[in-house]
Design a protein around this motif. Structure first.
Motif, mmCIF file in Angstrom:
data_model
loop_
_atom_site.group_PDB
_atom_site.id
_atom_site.type_symbol
_atom_site.label_atom_id
_atom_site.label_comp_id
_atom_site.label_asym_id
_atom_site.label_seq_id
_atom_site.Cartn_x
_atom_site.Cartn_y
_atom_site.Cartn_z
ATOM 1 N N VAL A 188 2.298 -13.897 -4.568
ATOM 2 C CA VAL A 188 1.362 -14.902 -4.066
ATOM 3 C C VAL A 188 1.544 -15.010 -2.553
ATOM 4 O O VAL A 188 2.675 -15.097 -2.075
ATOM 5 C CB VAL A 188 1.622 -16.278 -4.715
ATOM 6 C CG1 VAL A 188 0.673 -17.325 -4.158
ATOM 7 C CG2 VAL A 188 1.483 -16.184 -6.231
ATOM 8 N N PRO A 189 0.461 -14.999 -1.794
ATOM 9 C CA PRO A 189 0.604 -15.113 -0.339
ATOM 10 C C PRO A 189 1.042 -16.512 0.062
ATOM 11 O O PRO A 189 0.693 -17.498 -0.587
ATOM 12 C CB PRO A 189 -0.804 -14.803 0.177
ATOM 13 C CG PRO A 189 -1.711 -15.222 -0.935
ATOM 14 C CD PRO A 189 -0.962 -14.911 -2.204
ATOM 15 N N ILE A 201 3.517 -11.786 1.883
ATOM 16 C CA ILE A 201 3.319 -11.577 0.447
ATOM 17 C C ILE A 201 4.210 -10.426 -0.001
ATOM 18 O O ILE A 201 4.452 -9.471 0.739
ATOM 19 C CB ILE A 201 1.849 -11.271 0.089
ATOM 20 C CG1 ILE A 201 1.710 -11.191 -1.446
ATOM 21 C CG2 ILE A 201 1.353 -9.994 0.756
ATOM 22 C CD1 ILE A 201 0.288 -11.159 -1.937
ATOM 23 N N GLY A 202 4.691 -10.533 -1.221
ATOM 24 C CA GLY A 202 5.451 -9.440 -1.818
ATOM 25 C C GLY A 202 6.890 -9.382 -1.362
ATOM 26 O O GLY A 202 7.485 -10.371 -0.922
ATOM 27 N N LEU A 203 7.463 -8.188 -1.441
ATOM 28 C CA LEU A 203 8.883 -7.991 -1.178
ATOM 29 C C LEU A 203 9.197 -7.969 0.309
ATOM 30 O O LEU A 203 8.420 -7.468 1.116
ATOM 31 C CB LEU A 203 9.348 -6.664 -1.788
ATOM 32 C CG LEU A 203 9.190 -6.475 -3.298
ATOM 33 C CD1 LEU A 203 9.645 -5.071 -3.690
ATOM 34 C CD2 LEU A 203 9.985 -7.527 -4.066
ATOM 35 N N THR A 204 10.357 -8.531 0.657
ATOM 36 C CA THR A 204 10.909 -8.310 1.987
ATOM 37 C C THR A 204 11.665 -6.975 1.948
ATOM 38 O O THR A 204 11.933 -6.424 0.877
ATOM 39 C CB THR A 204 11.871 -9.427 2.390
ATOM 40 O OG1 THR A 204 12.993 -9.421 1.477
ATOM 41 C CG2 THR A 204 11.189 -10.781 2.344
ATOM 42 N N GLU A 205 12.042 -6.477 3.091
ATOM 43 C CA GLU A 205 12.804 -5.219 3.134
ATOM 44 C C GLU A 205 14.134 -5.388 2.406
ATOM 45 O O GLU A 205 14.583 -4.488 1.684
ATOM 46 C CB GLU A 205 13.033 -4.806 4.585
ATOM 47 C CG GLU A 205 13.702 -3.444 4.730
ATOM 48 C CD GLU A 205 13.809 -2.995 6.174
ATOM 49 O OE1 GLU A 205 14.356 -1.896 6.408
ATOM 50 O OE2 GLU A 205 13.358 -3.726 7.077
ATOM 51 N N VAL A 211 3.737 -3.013 -1.326
ATOM 52 C CA VAL A 211 4.601 -3.918 -2.096
ATOM 53 C C VAL A 211 5.069 -5.106 -1.265
ATOM 54 O O VAL A 211 5.677 -6.028 -1.799
ATOM 55 C CB VAL A 211 5.820 -3.171 -2.681
ATOM 56 C CG1 VAL A 211 5.373 -2.131 -3.693
ATOM 57 C CG2 VAL A 211 6.664 -2.531 -1.582
ATOM 58 N N GLY A 212 4.770 -5.087 0.031
ATOM 59 C CA GLY A 212 5.144 -6.214 0.871
ATOM 60 C C GLY A 212 4.421 -6.167 2.195
ATOM 61 O O GLY A 212 4.203 -5.084 2.749
ATOM 62 N N ALA A 213 4.025 -7.337 2.700
ATOM 63 C CA ALA A 213 3.397 -7.433 4.019
ATOM 64 C C ALA A 213 3.820 -8.747 4.661
ATOM 65 O O ALA A 213 3.797 -9.798 4.009
ATOM 66 C CB ALA A 213 1.879 -7.356 3.905
#
Length: 450
Positions: A338-339, A351-355, A400-402
């Motif tokens: 969810v953003p 949104i999504g995964l962090t590094e 997968v992440g932004a």
């Protein structure tokens, strides 16, 4: 004792959604709230905050463009801004009550307390139902320090008749960062005291570091690993005591704001009498958002132990609960990305995964991190700090992440949400022809190093 098909505790996004859908299906519904009807977001959270952020954005944009065609920077008239904010918030309770009346909901105003697994007391009234939904939201978590009563919370900040010249924010999350930007742009000296090693822990560290630079550039002082231990009243000032690196430090200020997180607002519900289990994150629920210990009770929104405390998620969870009550348990909570946005100036959207999360999961991802202050979209308004990080799965080419910092990021993140939700590949997303020049037209450069 009044009997209903359904009782809902809470009138925010989650509670209203459940109550409305059940009533439209012909069920008798009671709805209860101890606070003004309408919930946190519309009166004490998202909506009024964003009104104040709008003023901060005007000041920020003019400041950036000084000597670039703009000759003077506006100042914020705080009382006038608060009066404007009230045009949004003041009508909410009465409008909500009228909406409930039109729907045929029976509303009760007061503190709800369970008296049995399927009954509640509200003042002098006792109500019971086959199903009870807890959608009571969250409240500031107790700090457990001397002088805690001297702090105001986010609700108090959004009601300030005048803005003090010096403010301390206790905490390093959304509320602290957003309010710090508003206050700083309105002329206050702001210090953030955060007990953690870095602020906004749930966001990508590299992009957060860029935001911290932007905050420090406008005079916001961020102190990390600072554990607040007491607040004292001294004449017309407040003294904030905190521990850092084994030493006790003090800081004088005019106002201290509690911005150190929130917990499920269940203390007055007497959930033990209903046999409802509660954990650190809230009411314990299964995949159907049903209490794991009392099948007559469901919980949704910030009070439940699933999902992030976000308004869109609260409405989504409310729809799930309503469907499961009306049709039997069939709909389950899906923990899709969810953003979320920190409405600083500039905003930070994610949104999504962090590094870090991708690494912990063992995901093989292409990571692209870049500062973008030299991009046209930043230079045209002289935005001095902006950047992004994207993560793309090496095997599937799926985003997968932004994580984006800069003006327009709060809208641009929705395109990444669309791509993740509908599994649009990074190549297909980057190949889309979007209106130019817009923040959206930068998207292709965020997905490729070419």
């Amino acid at each position: 004792m009044q009997t209903f098909d359904l009782i809902v505790v809470g009138t925010g996004s989650a509670g209203q959604t459940v109550a409305q859908k059940a009533r439209q299906a012909g069920k008798t519904v009671a709805i209860i709230d101890k606070l003004p009807f309408g919930g946190t977001c519309s009166q004490r959270g998202c909506d009024p905050k964003k009104v104040l952020v709008g003023a901060a954005e005007v000041v920020a944009r003019a400041t950036q463009m000084t000597d670039k065609g703009i000759t003077s920077v506006p100042t914020i008239d705080w009382p006038a801004l608060m009066a404007f904010k009230k045009t949004f918030t003041d009508p909410v309770p009465d409008n909500t009550v009228r909406k409930f009346d039109d729907l045929g909901l029976q509303s009760f105003h007061g503190i709800a307390t369970f008296t049995s697994p399927n009954s509640l007391r509200v003042g002098q009234d006792e109500v019971q139902a086959k199903h009870i939904v807890i959608a009571a939201g969250a409240r500031p978590q107790p700090l457990g320090i001397p002088g805690e009563d001297l702090l105001i919370d986010s609700t108090g900040f959004l009601e300030l008749p005048q803005l003090p010249s010096e403010i301390v924010m206790v905490g390093g999350g959304y509320i602290a960062f957003e309010f710090a930007h508003i206050a700083a742009r309105a002329g206050a000296n702001v210090t953030i005291l955060h007990k953690g090693m870095r602020p906004l822990e749930g966001f990508d560290a590299d992009v957060v570091n860029l935001l911290v630079k932007a905050m420090e550039a406008i005079g916001v002082h961020i102190v990390l690993e600072a554990n607040v231990i007491a607040v004292e009243q001294k004449s017309d000032e407040l003294s904030v005591c905190y521990e850092q690196s084994g030493k006790t430090e003090t800081l004088a200020t005019r106002l201290v704001v509690h911005a150190a997180g929130r917990v499920a607002d269940v203390a007055e519900l007497a959930l033990d009498k209903a046999g409802v289990d509660v954990g650190e994150k809230g009411v314990k629920v299964n995949g159907y958002l049903q209490s794991v210990s009392n099948p007559a009770v469901y919980a949704c929104g910030d009070v439940a132990d699933k999902g992030l405390p976000l308004t869109p998620l609260a409405s989504y969870e409310g729809r799930i609960v309503a469907d499961n009550i009306l049709n039997g348990n069939k709909q389950t909570f899906m923990n899709d990305p969810v953003p979320t946005t920190v409405f600083t100036v500039p905003p930070l959207a994610s949104i999504g995964l962090t590094e870090e999360q991708a690494s912990q999961q063992g995901r093989q991802v292409n990571v692209l991190f870049q500062e973008t202050t030299d991009w046209y979209s930043s230079r045209r308004t002289n935005e001095f700090i902006s950047g992004f990080k994207t993560l793309v799965d090496k095997d599937t080419n799926q985003v997968v992440g932004a994580h984006i910092l800069g003006s327009g990021s709060d809208e641009l993140i929705n395109l990444f949400t669309l791509a993740i939700k509908h599994r649009i590949s990074a190549k297909a997303l980057g190949d889309m022809l979007l209106a130019y020049p817009t923040h959206g037209s930068d998207l292709s450069y965020m997905l490729s190093e070419d």
